[in-house]
Scaffold this motif. Structure first.
Motif, PDB file in Angstrom:
ATOM      1  N   TYR A  18     -53.006   6.717  21.127  1.00  0.00           N
ATOM      2  CA  TYR A  18     -53.190   8.167  21.422  1.00  0.00           C
ATOM      3  C   TYR A  18     -52.165   9.006  20.783  1.00  0.00           C
ATOM      4  CZ  TYR A  18     -56.947   6.318  24.629  1.00  0.00           C
ATOM      5  OH  TYR A  18     -57.773   5.733  25.222  1.00  0.00           O
ATOM      6  N   ASN A  19     -50.871   8.662  20.940  1.00  0.00           N
ATOM      7  CA  ASN A  19     -49.794   9.149  20.206  1.00  0.00           C
ATOM      8  C   ASN A  19     -49.867   9.440  18.737  1.00  0.00           C
ATOM      9  OD1 ASN A  19     -48.398   9.812  22.615  1.00  0.00           O
ATOM     10  ND2 ASN A  19     -47.089   7.942  22.363  1.00  0.00           N
ATOM     11  N   LYS A  20     -50.677   8.335  18.098  1.00  0.00           N
ATOM     12  CA  LYS A  20     -50.761   8.401  16.712  1.00  0.00           C
ATOM     13  C   LYS A  20     -51.922   9.238  16.389  1.00  0.00           C
ATOM     14  CE  LYS A  20     -51.543   5.270  12.836  1.00  0.00           C
ATOM     15  NZ  LYS A  20     -51.448   3.670  12.506  1.00  0.00           N
ATOM     16  N   ILE A  21     -52.863   9.305  16.978  1.00  0.00           N
ATOM     17  CA  ILE A  21     -54.155  10.173  17.014  1.00  0.00           C
ATOM     18  C   ILE A  21     -53.455  11.898  17.014  1.00  0.00           C
ATOM     19  CG2 ILE A  21     -56.181  11.392  17.936  1.00  0.00           C
ATOM     20  CD1 ILE A  21     -56.809   8.541  18.812  1.00  0.00           C
ATOM     21  N   GLU A  22     -52.642  11.975  18.108  1.00  0.00           N
ATOM     22  CA  GLU A  22     -52.096  13.465  18.058  1.00  0.00           C
ATOM     23  C   GLU A  22     -51.116  13.810  16.893  1.00  0.00           C
ATOM     24  OE1 GLU A  22     -49.637  15.960  21.643  1.00  0.00           O
ATOM     25  OE2 GLU A  22     -49.796  13.897  21.879  1.00  0.00           O
ATOM     26  N   ASN A  23     -50.534  12.819  16.650  1.00  0.00           N
ATOM     27  CA  ASN A  23     -49.482  12.872  15.218  1.00  0.00           C
ATOM     28  C   ASN A  23     -50.307  13.332  14.222  1.00  0.00           C
ATOM     29  OD1 ASN A  23     -47.382  12.740  17.001  1.00  0.00           O
ATOM     30  ND2 ASN A  23     -46.838  10.569  16.670  1.00  0.00           N
ATOM     31  N   LEU A  68     -53.332  14.361  13.719  1.00  0.00           N
ATOM     32  CA  LEU A  68     -53.992  15.764  13.899  1.00  0.00           C
ATOM     33  C   LEU A  68     -52.859  17.044  13.680  1.00  0.00           C
ATOM     34  CD1 LEU A  68     -56.314  15.149  16.903  1.00  0.00           C
ATOM     35  CD2 LEU A  68     -57.136  15.518  14.570  1.00  0.00           C
ATOM     36  N   ASP A  69     -51.816  16.801  14.200  1.00  0.00           N
ATOM     37  CA  ASP A  69     -50.644  17.549  14.092  1.00  0.00           C
ATOM     38  C   ASP A  69     -50.284  17.778  12.770  1.00  0.00           C
ATOM     39  OD1 ASP A  69     -48.711  19.694  15.214  1.00  0.00           O
ATOM     40  OD2 ASP A  69     -47.383  18.068  14.745  1.00  0.00           O
ATOM     41  N   GLN A  70     -50.055  16.827  11.837  1.00  0.00           N
ATOM     42  CA  GLN A  70     -49.538  16.765  10.685  1.00  0.00           C
ATOM     43  C   GLN A  70     -50.833  17.206   9.618  1.00  0.00           C
ATOM     44  OE1 GLN A  70     -48.216  12.844   9.427  1.00  0.00           O
ATOM     45  NE2 GLN A  70     -46.986  12.623  11.350  1.00  0.00           N
ATOM     46  N   TYR A 126     -53.101  19.560  10.478  1.00  0.00           N
ATOM     47  CA  TYR A 126     -53.178  21.105  10.709  1.00  0.00           C
ATOM     48  C   TYR A 126     -52.018  21.744   9.959  1.00  0.00           C
ATOM     49  CZ  TYR A 126     -57.700  20.433  12.969  1.00  0.00           C
ATOM     50  OH  TYR A 126     -59.008  20.190  13.160  1.00  0.00           O
ATOM     51  N   ILE A 134     -65.468  13.722  19.606  1.00  0.00           N
ATOM     52  CA  ILE A 134     -64.098  14.117  20.086  1.00  0.00           C
ATOM     53  C   ILE A 134     -64.124  15.664  20.193  1.00  0.00           C
ATOM     54  CG2 ILE A 134     -61.727  14.323  19.642  1.00  0.00           C
ATOM     55  CD1 ILE A 134     -61.921  11.801  18.028  1.00  0.00           C
ATOM     56  N   LEU A 190     -63.819  17.756  23.842  1.00  0.00           N
ATOM     57  CA  LEU A 190     -62.864  18.861  24.103  1.00  0.00           C
ATOM     58  C   LEU A 190     -63.475  20.173  24.783  1.00  0.00           C
ATOM     59  CD1 LEU A 190     -60.454  18.814  20.979  1.00  0.00           C
ATOM     60  CD2 LEU A 190     -59.749  18.415  23.315  1.00  0.00           C
TER      61      LEU A 190
END
Length: 220
Positions: free
Chosen positions: A2-7, A9-11, A13, A133, A137
């Motif tokens: 989940y941390n990898k998914i978040e990172n 997505l952040d990178q 955008y 996803i 959300l």
């Protein structure tokens, strides 16, 4: 995982919108990234300030500042409703439409470039997964974030979080029994009217007034 998914997505955008900002500075120099997003939100149709603020997830004050600047730059026009002179719509001018079309082409070109080496089947699977996803959300968002009662469906039970609009509109809704923390069950919504139970009492409101009732989904 989940941390990898978040990172990721952040990178994505951050990089994507940085490219957008660079492109704007090179081509449409008089527009900020925020202003082009307002233009995109308005699109080809006229829209009220309330609708615009809700669509962008910003306050009415922030939306008003952006619209005033776009009006000064002649990218938008204000139009007063024929049915209700109190209601004002905003729409794109010819200049605004040109900016919208150019920026839409820019997005299409960038997306085509960054996906050109991905097999179509993999891209389709990615789109399907990402749609799931996003839908999940939206469900969470609807449960925790106040939204206009008009975004909910017949049969939903919601709780009033706040009431927007002018002092006169808030007073009118209060007189109808719509108060902070009131429980409302939506009975019927059509083009003009909404029928609902407000703390057990049936009320019928014009949808233009009802759109000012901000609610959360009630889980009880």
């Amino acid at each position: 995982m989940y941390n990898k998914i978040e990172n990721l997505l952040d990178q994505f955008y951050k990089t994507y919108y940085k490219i957008e900002e660079i492109n704007l500075n090179q081509v449409i120099k008089c527009l900020t990234t925020t202003e082009i997003h307002v233009i995109e939100a308005i699109g080809q149709d006229k829209i009220t300030m309330n609708e615009l603020a809700e669509k962008l997830g910003i306050t009415m004050g922030t939306a008003s500042i952006a619209i005033n600047k776009l009006n000064e730059k002649q990218f938008i026009e204000r139009i007063r409703s024929d049915e209700d002179r109190r209601k004002v719509f905003v729409k794109l001018s010819k200049k605004g439409e040109m900016a919208l079309n150019y920026h839409g082409n820019f997005h299409s070109t960038i997306l085509e470039k960054i996906t050109e080496n991905i097999p179509k089947e993999e891209l389709k699977a990615f789109v399907t997964t990402f749609e799931t996803i996003l839908n999940n959300l939206e469900v969470i968002k609807k449960d925790i974030q106040p939204e206009s009662i008009l975004t909910f469906e017949e049969g939903d039970t919601v709780q009033v979080s706040s009431i927007k609009g002018s002092v006169a509109i808030r007073k009118y809704l209060n007189e109808k029994g719509v108060l902070i923390k009131s429980l409302i069950k939506i009975i019927n919504i059509d083009k003009f009217l909404i029928t609902m139970l407000v703390d057990g009492d049936e009320k019928i409101l014009n949808v233009e007034d009802a759109e000012n009732i901000m609610v959360r989904k009630n889980s009880l």
